[in-house]
Design a protein around this motif. Structure first.
Motif, PDB file in Angstrom:
ATOM      1  N   ALA A   1       0.864  -1.185   0.000  1.00 16.52           N
ATOM      2  CA  ALA A   1       0.000   0.000   0.000  1.00 16.52           C
ATOM      3  C   ALA A   1       0.892   1.223   0.000  1.00 16.52           C
ATOM      4  O   ALA A   1       1.996   1.204   0.563  1.00 16.52           O
ATOM      5  CB  ALA A   1      -0.911  -0.001   1.226  1.00 16.52           C
ATOM      6  N   ASP A   2       0.415   2.310  -0.604  1.00 18.42           N
ATOM      7  CA  ASP A   2       1.264   3.490  -0.701  1.00 18.42           C
ATOM      8  C   ASP A   2       0.511   4.754  -0.303  1.00 18.42           C
ATOM      9  O   ASP A   2      -0.678   4.732  -0.004  1.00 18.42           O
ATOM     10  CB  ASP A   2       1.864   3.626  -2.104  1.00 18.42           C
ATOM     11  CG  ASP A   2       0.829   3.756  -3.200  1.00 18.42           C
ATOM     12  OD1 ASP A   2      -0.211   4.410  -2.961  1.00 18.42           O
ATOM     13  OD2 ASP A   2       1.039   3.224  -4.305  1.00 18.42           O
ATOM     14  N   SER A   3       1.254   5.857  -0.310  1.00 17.24           N
ATOM     15  CA  SER A   3       0.711   7.139   0.132  1.00 17.24           C
ATOM     16  C   SER A   3      -0.207   7.786  -0.889  1.00 17.24           C
ATOM     17  O   SER A   3      -0.840   8.804  -0.586  1.00 17.24           O
ATOM     18  CB  SER A   3       1.866   8.099   0.442  1.00 17.24           C
ATOM     19  OG  SER A   3       2.703   8.263  -0.698  1.00 17.24           O
TER      20      SER A   3
ATOM     21  N   LEU B   1      -8.650  -9.101   2.711  1.00 18.75           N
ATOM     22  CA  LEU B   1      -7.663  -8.063   2.976  1.00 18.75           C
ATOM     23  C   LEU B   1      -8.368  -6.817   3.494  1.00 18.75           C
ATOM     24  O   LEU B   1      -9.312  -6.331   2.868  1.00 18.75           O
ATOM     25  CB  LEU B   1      -6.896  -7.734   1.689  1.00 18.75           C
ATOM     26  CG  LEU B   1      -5.846  -6.626   1.808  1.00 18.75           C
ATOM     27  CD1 LEU B   1      -4.650  -7.092   2.634  1.00 18.75           C
ATOM     28  CD2 LEU B   1      -5.384  -6.162   0.422  1.00 18.75           C
ATOM     29  N   LEU B   2      -7.884  -6.308   4.642  1.00 20.39           N
ATOM     30  CA  LEU B   2      -8.412  -5.063   5.190  1.00 20.39           C
ATOM     31  C   LEU B   2      -7.404  -3.950   4.960  1.00 20.39           C
ATOM     32  O   LEU B   2      -6.205  -4.147   5.156  1.00 20.39           O
ATOM     33  CB  LEU B   2      -8.703  -5.193   6.692  1.00 20.39           C
ATOM     34  CG  LEU B   2      -9.774  -6.198   7.119  1.00 20.39           C
ATOM     35  CD1 LEU B   2      -9.939  -6.163   8.636  1.00 20.39           C
ATOM     36  CD2 LEU B   2     -11.100  -5.921   6.422  1.00 20.39           C
ATOM     37  N   SER B   3      -7.900  -2.792   4.553  1.00 13.88           N
ATOM     38  CA  SER B   3      -7.044  -1.625   4.361  1.00 13.88           C
ATOM     39  C   SER B   3      -7.650  -0.438   5.096  1.00 13.88           C
ATOM     40  O   SER B   3      -8.875  -0.298   5.168  1.00 13.88           O
ATOM     41  CB  SER B   3      -6.894  -1.292   2.869  1.00 13.88           C
ATOM     42  OG  SER B   3      -8.155  -0.970   2.295  1.00 13.88           O
TER      43      SER B   3
ATOM     44  N   CYS C   1      -2.420   1.170   6.659  1.00 23.71           N
ATOM     45  CA  CYS C   1      -2.024  -0.205   6.963  1.00 23.71           C
ATOM     46  C   CYS C   1      -2.800  -1.185   6.098  1.00 23.71           C
ATOM     47  O   CYS C   1      -3.846  -0.866   5.522  1.00 23.71           O
ATOM     48  CB  CYS C   1      -2.262  -0.507   8.448  1.00 23.71           C
ATOM     49  SG  CYS C   1      -4.010  -0.481   8.890  1.00 23.71           S
ATOM     50  N   LEU C   2      -2.266  -2.396   6.029  1.00 21.64           N
ATOM     51  CA  LEU C   2      -2.904  -3.559   5.412  1.00 21.64           C
ATOM     52  C   LEU C   2      -2.824  -4.714   6.391  1.00 21.64           C
ATOM     53  O   LEU C   2      -1.849  -4.837   7.135  1.00 21.64           O
ATOM     54  CB  LEU C   2      -2.207  -3.961   4.114  1.00 21.64           C
ATOM     55  CG  LEU C   2      -2.215  -2.984   2.937  1.00 21.64           C
ATOM     56  CD1 LEU C   2      -1.347  -3.529   1.816  1.00 21.64           C
ATOM     57  CD2 LEU C   2      -3.641  -2.739   2.437  1.00 21.64           C
TER      58      LEU C   2
ATOM     59  N   THR D   1      -3.342   1.488  12.253  1.00 18.87           N
ATOM     60  CA  THR D   1      -3.128   0.039  12.238  1.00 18.87           C
ATOM     61  C   THR D   1      -4.432  -0.666  12.560  1.00 18.87           C
ATOM     62  O   THR D   1      -5.316  -0.097  13.212  1.00 18.87           O
ATOM     63  CB  THR D   1      -2.041  -0.364  13.251  1.00 18.87           C
ATOM     64  OG1 THR D   1      -1.714  -1.738  13.085  1.00 18.87           O
ATOM     65  CG2 THR D   1      -2.493  -0.123  14.678  1.00 18.87           C
ATOM     66  N   ILE D   2      -4.561  -1.904  12.088  1.00 17.23           N
ATOM     67  CA  ILE D   2      -5.753  -2.736  12.287  1.00 17.23           C
ATOM     68  C   ILE D   2      -5.289  -4.104  12.778  1.00 17.23           C
ATOM     69  O   ILE D   2      -4.279  -4.642  12.302  1.00 17.23           O
ATOM     70  CB  ILE D   2      -6.575  -2.885  10.989  1.00 17.23           C
ATOM     71  CG1 ILE D   2      -7.027  -1.511  10.470  1.00 17.23           C
ATOM     72  CG2 ILE D   2      -7.778  -3.797  11.195  1.00 17.23           C
ATOM     73  CD1 ILE D   2      -7.687  -1.570   9.106  1.00 17.23           C
TER      74      ILE D   2
END
Length: 852
Positions: A462-464, A503-505, A494-495, A539-540
């Motif tokens: 993942a990116d900005s 997948l959670l983002s 976060c991922l 974060t998750i």
């Protein structure tokens, strides 16, 4: 006395201050000679034929008046009658006179009305026998006592202080010719550098007119402290508790930590097999049991924790810290047990530079390897076999914006590093060298913020820019982009890959949490949005790892932890201030306290519980409870005074006081007046109603230096403040004017002791036991029982002293849990609890004060 300017010979001395008691009318000088009343109480009638021993010229004309003596030959001293301390004066001595020293003592004795003065002593009992001693051995002593014979120095009959000799330096000198013979006690030989002191029982101490107590006649010398290269002098009150240099009988024990480090950290929240939440705040790793409403703390670190990882067994934790200023605070990694909180292994001392950017356990071999990335200029990546302490290899990544690293789950010799414009694979060979493969290369502007893995080993990033990218490897071992899609508006925080392939983002900017089905080419399943007050996603982590119930914990950018799911609302589990936290106040009658920060939040707490929190329109930096506990006053960075109802948090009143920050706010003892110290250097006074909700401006006292701390006097007549340059200033609240004479304020009793400088707290500066000689004290607080002093400095050290803290030899109990400035410390009602705020992550900590 007068000076005959026509005389060629200077008189024996000049009195710079007159004796306290009246002089006979017949004392004086005429035609170059001294004359006296009958009884031979003055000097003889012969004109002086020697060099003058005591200069009479004015201090400002020593080097210019004819017949006077050079400034270098003279010295100003204070002489005191040993039998009557109210008779004393300052004189200017000529240290190069040819007159015998004994005759000079007789002359000085006449000034103090002592017949036949033969002896001169220092305050510590050392006899002065010559001008040479005055020039050399006693060059730093400016107070002397005249006696007719051998002298005794009266010490305290209760106990001897362990502080420096200056505490008894000005005790009275008693002539043995005037006292009955009594046996001496408590004597012991001392070195030449520490003069011998003899003690006499208090019952044998001569008290003129019977009107002086022991503390009345113990006139201490002022304390001089060097702060930021400038010498400051603080004058002692006549009455105060004796100095005691031993540490207090009680110590501090960390009881609770409020907040969470989400402001500048990612991947810092886990759930342990015990059900405890694991996260870190400042230098403390927190294990929070929600069911039991209890916390455990790992406090092995000496500086802020920068990164953390949990072992595959979920029973061990690796945490890396930043580097401090001394050898005890080097950057390193600690591996510790979540069950016993015992440190099992420490590595990286001397190997790591400014801090640890990333730390991670290997997965395939059960966590036998661990990696660490240095935050120095070269960003050195090192791999360790931590059970044996072996360094398996290291390489300079030469990546300035590197922010994370991880082992590949299917290959313990493959490491992925990521950061600003950077994504690289590192393959460690058997010889210890690394082969590098750059996936994302400079000058890419994208910041790779998180890395996860599919079950088959494909890499997810993942990116900005809000994109999620999946990289696969072809038959030749080359990586290519398999899928790329925009998941969020701007940055992704976060991922996390759940066990069923979901997948959670989490988005940092849009505050959204989205679920994607990796088995259906990352089709969106659902999404939700966090409330604005909570902040973005950092974060998750699933509430029950391995279960498919959808419940998750979320750490946010505003230092909060929430729990919920994509199908239901999120509720707050941990509240923390989102920006710098400076405001702190203790309730006068209950174990309540309030906090206020730059995040525009004001909160009321009862130890571990948050009672209420409100969001104001201003950044607040100072707080004070009304003495009745009904109202809370807050000073803002824009010069506003906010008055808040303590029962429900309602803002009752907002006043514009000035255009500068109100750095300190305090009510007087009866609560009918409030004083506010401003960044512009002025004190603002307002009249307050009985309930604390109505305010009327009285006036202001103009100043020039920014003010940081403030105390009211017990009678409400005076205010003392500390400036940004650590000057102690006094203000008259009745006449609305600054008090220019610090000596005149030395006996004022203060309602609190929040000012960081002063005679009774001087021992917290330049203390001989500090590891850093340039320690800057940022905050302090006196206990209600006046027996303890809590002190916090700019390096994050919290110390507990005895009060008063007078000597630089004062010992203390110390804790190091902050790396940034400890902004404020306060005792709660009852002196059983201490509250501290500060640090770079706006942490709030509660300390129990327990028996040693």
């Amino acid at each position: 006395m007068y000076i005959d300017e026509d005389s060629e010979e200077s008189s024996p001395f000049v009195m710079l201050t007159s004796p306290t008691k009246s002089w006979p009318a017949s004392y004086g000088k005429k035609n170059g000679m001294w004359y006296a009343s009958p009884g031979n109480q003055g000097w003889g009638s012969k004109p002086a034929s020697r060099k003058p021993s005591i200069m009479e010229a004015d201090l400002g004309t020593l080097s210019t008046t004819s017949g006077s003596i050079k400034r270098s030959a003279g010295r100003v001293i204070r002489i005191i009658n040993n039998l009557d301390h109210s008779v004393q004066c300052r004189v200017l001595l000529n240290l190069r006179t040819s007159q015998p020293f004994e005759e000079v003592l007789e002359d000085l004795g006449q000034v103090l009305k002592i017949n036949g003065a033969k002896k001169m002593y220092t305050g510590t009992g050392q006899e002065v026998r010559s001008f040479s001693q005055l020039r050399n051995e006693f060059a730093d002593v400016d107070t002397f006592y005249l006696a007719t014979g051998t002298a005794l120095i009266a010490g305290s009959p209760i106990r001897r202080s362990r502080s420096r000799p200056s505490v008894v330096a000005a005790a009275p000198i008693l002539s043995t010719e005037e006292l009955p013979k009594v046996p001496l006690r408590g004597t012991r030989p001392r070195s030449k550098s520490r003069p011998r002191i003899l003690y006499a029982p208090e019952s044998e101490i001569l008290r003129p007119n019977g009107e002086y107590t022991m503390l009345d006649i113990m006139k201490e010398e002022p304390t001089k402290v060097t702060i930021r290269g400038l010498r400051r002098t603080f004058y002692p009150p006549v009455h105060h508790a004796p100095a005691e240099n031993s540490p207090p009988d009680k110590k501090l024990q960390l009881q609770w930590v409020h907040g969470y480090r989400g402001i500048d950290a990612r991947r810092n929240l886990w759930v342990l097999p015990s059900g405890e939440l694991l996260y870190y705040v400042a230098a403390v790793a927190v294990l929070f049991d929600r069911d039991e409403d209890a916390q455990r703390h790992y406090i092995g670190h000496t500086e802020d924790i920068m990164c953390m990882d949990v072992h595959p067994s979920r029973e061990l934790v690796a945490s890396g810290q930043k580097a401090g200023r001394d050898r005890k605070s080097q950057a390193h990694v600690r591996i510790w047990s979540t069950e016993s909180l015992q440190t099992l292994y420490v590595f990286g001392m001397g190997e790591l530079d400014t801090g640890v950017t990333a730390v991670a356990f290997s997965q395939l071999n059960g966590g036998s390897y661990i990696l660490a990335v240095d935050s120095g200029r070269e960003s050195i990546l090192s791999v360790w076999q931590w059970q044996w302490g072996h360094l398996l290899g290291k390489v300079a990544t030469l990546q300035e914006g590197l922010s994370g690293a991880a082992f590949h789950p299917l290959d313990d010799n493959l490491i992925i590093t990521h950061g600003r414009g950077h994504l690289a694979f590192w393959h460690r060979r058997k010889d210890g060298f690394f082969e590098r493969t750059d996936i994302v290369k400079q000058p890419s502007r994208s910041h790779v913020t998180s890395v996860q893995f599919e079950p088959d080993g494909d890499v997810i990033t993942a990116d900005s820019d809000g994109f999620i990218t999946i990289y696969s490897v072809d038959s030749d071992g080359a990586y290519f982009v398999r899928t790329e899609f925009e998941a969020h508006n701007k940055g992704i925080g976060c991922l996390i890959m759940l066990g069923e392939g979901t997948l959670l983002s989490g988005g940092e900017k849009d505050r959204k949490i989205a679920a994607w089905d990796s088995l259906q080419n990352y089709k969106k399943i659902a999404d939700t949005k966090l409330p604005e007050a909570a902040g973005g996603v950092r974060t998750i982590y699933p509430q029950r790892p391995g279960r498919n119930d959808g419940n998750i914990y979320v750490g946010t950018t505003r230092n909060n932890i929430l729990e919920g799911s994509l199908q239901r609302r999120f509720t707050q589990v941990v509240f923390g201030h989102g920006r710098q936290l400076w405001g702190l106040a203790a309730h006068p009658e209950d174990e309540l306290y309030a906090t206020a920060g730059h995040d525009k939040h004001v909160a009321l707490w009862r130890k571990n519980k948050l009672i209420w929190t409100i969001q104001t329109g201003y950044e607040c930096v100072a707080l004070a409870f009304h003495p009745f506990g009904t109202a809370l006053a807050a000073g803002s960075t824009e010069g506003h005074l906010l008055v808040i109802n303590c029962d429900n948090g309602a803002v009752m009143l907002t006043l514009r006081v000035c255009g500068s920050p109100l750095n300190c706010v305090s009510f007087n003892q009866v609560g009918d007046m409030i004083a506010m110290g401003s960044q512009n250097g002025s004190i603002y006074l307002f009249r307050v109603s009985r309930d604390g909700f109505s305010y009327k401006k009285v006036n202001k006292i103009r100043g020039s230096q920014p003010l940081t701390h403030l105390d009211w006097s017990m009678d409400g007549n005076f205010v003392q403040t500390v400036t940004i340059d650590f000057d102690l200033l006094f203000w008259d609240a009745k006449s609305l004017s600054p008090e220019r004479s610090p000596i005149a304020m030395k006996d004022v009793k203060w309602l609190s002791n929040n000012c960081t400088v002063g005679f009774l707290v001087a021992g917290q500066w330049s203390n001989r036991y500090y590891s850093n000689a340039n320690t800057i004290i940022a905050t302090c607080s006196r206990s209600a029982a006046h027996d303890m002093l809590a002190s916090g400095d700019a390096d994050g050290y919290l110390r507990l002293f005895r009060y008063p803290c007078i000597s630089s030899r004062a010992e203390f109990h110390e804790s190091k849990v902050y790396s940034g400035m400890l902004a404020c410390v306060r005792f709660l009602c009852g002196d059983h609890t201490l509250i501290t705020v500060g640090g770079t992550d706006a942490s709030l900590m509660v300390w129990d004060i327990v028996e040693e």
